[in-house]
Scaffold this motif. Structure first.
Motif: not given
Length: 637
Positions: A257, A282, A285-287, A289, A291-293
């Motif tokens: 991110g 990233g 797994h969103d955690r 990234n 930009d997301k978390e």
């Protein structure tokens, strides 16, 4: 960085002169060239204090001749055993390890990758048994270029498949294995109920002042008091109540991110987050990234406390110990019963820290240590030219640590530890790594592994060489007396430079080892250190390969006629680092992690060693080694 000395700082020549006058130890020895072009300090400030022409080393072994090839080597009279390797089974019923086929689920039941810090925890709990115990071992990071066929280090972040990413996540963290000594050989108990892996999916509790803070909350944890996992576990420590501290060191390159677009961009920048995502987490797994978390990043770079004797216990992230690239968290029980934790922040121009608990530990009641690390004062070190150092408290409301300067409360002081230390004017160091206390003298030794980025304008009293490629060790001297009488809670200590590392025969390097140091004895890039029961210092190195030398382990006396005289005991195979040295209570076994063998190869097919198994078609395997004397006497004696 905003860490350079101010224009009002004394010139380094003046600093040296002041310290030489204070100690009155050189007695003309500067004639040999203690100052060289550019004003860099390269002479020993303790030369006249302890050095003697005929050194009487307490290290009785015949020094090993440097060996740098595909396998390891130990001094004559010593033998080694591979105790635990990447992929060794920690549960019954697993098939023989195949490094080309292991899955993430299976890896959760196998010994982790790139072993680092080791703690030997005797069995039964509370004993000083030296032939049966738990090995608690950090698994710091990955070497994808020698882990996956055809993979390069630079390509890993984009080329690793989801299966490889998940395997890598399962291979990092911490391994706990039961180990036993039989017939002079250490081995692990494969089906022990105490065997355990702690990875990035292990549920943990967040405790201390930062628990529940808004910057710790994510979509997966709206309380900010629970987190899954730990990563980049480097060094650590052991508490008097029988738990292990494992240190998260710099998770910044595990996140993808755009950190500059995050609401906490200033914090991310100070902690080195650049979105590099070197293992591709990233992407899947969103955690991981930003930009997301973005707040997920704040939930790492802490010290984690683990109870190795209770496989059902949840690890705890102790936020009162501050947030940084924790290299170590070594514990001292002070004479007044309070617990002191020394920590280094392993990055260029970062700082040294100390935590002092507010309450005392009661050895008769081990449960008194349960939450002792949640309540105390974290301080950062400032080294002064007069040979004194001060511990500067990182306490909200004191000095510049106020809301006006960006610290809304104590939780933010700790979550932004680096920024708080910047504000207080702490001394930027040459990558502070391990910090250990002598059980005999009570003096504290802090390792600065190297700092190629320091130029002449940034030289300071405790970091005296520009472009320091070789590293050095700083000696801290608490007041109060020798050994257990030393007061590790004092605001001010004395300090000295124990050794400046490098080749003593190269005048431009300015190494300050004992003058009797052999061609095999000098070392570069000290990393982890430990003390044996007799008070001898043992140094494991990381970076000698850059000088076409093997990394290894050296014993060094810290006092007497042989102060500063190292002797080489062990060398690693090609491309590997020596780390995590740890003794059994009786000193007869020295455990050591051999990390990232063959890592300097571009790809696995070009690896110069397949240590320790040497099986064609199988990757090299980072491993824990046990070093013992053939006559079973204490190591080094």
């Amino acid at each position: 960085m905003a860490n350079a000395p101010s224009s009002s700082s004394p010139a380094i020549r003046d600093v040296i002169a002041a310290r030489v006058s204070r100690r009155e130890v050189l007695k003309g020895s500067l004639a040999s060239g203690a100052l060289i072009a550019g004003g860099s300090f390269v002479g020993s400030l303790f030369a006249g204090e302890t050095h003697a022409a005929a050194a009487l080393s307490t290290l009785g072994f015949p020094e090993l001749k440097r060996v740098y090839d595909k396998t390891h080597a130990a001094a004559e009279g010593y033998e080694t055993t591979i105790v635990a390797r990447w992929g060794d089974a920690l549960a019954a019923g697993l098939p023989e390890f195949d490094g080309n086929k292991v899955s993430a689920d299976e890896q959760e039941k196998r010994f982790g990758y790139n072993c680092d810090f080791i703690a030997f925890m005797p069995l039964p709990k509370g004993s000083v048994n030296s032939d049966h115990g738990l090995l608690c071992v950090n698994n710091e990071y990955l070497s994808p270029n020698v882990m996956f066929p055809g993979m390069t280090e630079d390509d890993a972040g984009k080329a690793m498949t989801k299966e490889q990413v998940d395997l890598g996540m399962a291979a990092m963290g911490h391994s706990i294995v039961e180990a036993i000594l039989k017939d002079g050989k250490w081995s692990i108990v494969e089906d022990s109920p105490l065997n355990r892996r702690i990875t990035v999916t292990t549920e943990m509790t967040v405790s201390g002042p930062v628990a529940g803070h808004s910057l710790m909350k994510t979509s997966a944890d709206t309380t900010g008091a629970k987190v899954f996992g730990t990563s980049y576990n480097c060094s650590g420590g052991v508490t008097p109540w029988g738990t292990v501290l494992t240190c998260e060191e710099g998770v910044s390159d595990l996140f993808g991110g755009d950190p500059t677009a995050a609401p906490i961009a200033d914090i991310l920048d100070r902690y080195g987050f650049d979105g590099s995502d070197i293992y591709g987490r990233g992407r899947f797994h969103d955690r991981f990234n930003l930009d997301k978390e973005p707040n997920e990043a704040n939930r790492f770079d802490w010290v984690v406390e683990i109870d190795p004797y209770d496989p059902q216990s949840k690890p705890v992230k102790r936020t009162a110990l501050g947030r940084m690239s924790h290299e170590a968290s070594t514990v001292v029980l002070n004479k007044d019963g309070r617990v002191v934790v020394y920590m280094g922040d392993d990055d260029y121009f970062e700082y040294m820290y100390r935590f002092v608990s507010n309450k005392a530990y009661d050895p008769a009641n081990p449960a008194s240590g349960n939450n002792l690390l949640d309540d105390g004062v974290l301080s950062v070190a400032r080294f002064d030219a007069d040979g004194t150092m001060s511990w500067l408290p990182l306490v909200h409301g004191q000095g510049k640590l106020t809301g006006e300067n960006g610290f809304a409360g104590q939780a933010e002081v700790l979550l932004k530890t680096r920024l708080a230390a910047d504000v207080l004017g702490a001394t930027p160091m040459d990558r502070p790594e391990d910090i250990e206390t002598s059980p005999v003298t009570g003096r504290v030794y802090a390792v600065m592994t190297k700092n190629k980025k320091r130029d002449q304008s940034k030289v300071n009293p405790a970091n005296t060489r520009p472009e320091n490629l070789w590293g050095h060790i700083v000696e801290l001297i608490p007041p109060g007396g020798r050994g257990a009488a030393a007061d590790h809670t004092a605001e001010k200590y004395a300090w000295d430079l124990f050794v400046l590392c490098g080749n003593p025969k190269d005048a431009a390097v300015g190494a300050t080892f004992h003058p009797d140091t052999s061609d095999n004895g000098w070392f570069v890039c000290p990393d982890n250190i430990t003390f044996d029961p007799a008070g001898r210092l043992w140094v494991a190195t990381d970076g000698a390969n850059d000088f076409d030398l093997p990394d290894g382990v050296y014993g060094v006396d810290t006092e007497g006629a042989a102060r500063g005289l190292p002797k080489l005991l062990f060398t690693c195979p090609h491309g590997a680092e020596a780390t995590g040295p740890c003794f059994t209570p009786d000193g007869t076994t020295l455990f050591l992690s051999v990390q990232h063998p063959a890592e300097d190869a571009e790809t696995l097919d070009k690896a110069q060693t397949l240590w320790p198994d040497f099986k064609d078609g199988q990757p090299p395997r980072p491993s824990v080694v046990a070093i013992r004397r053939k006559d079973t006497q204490p190591v080094g004696a």
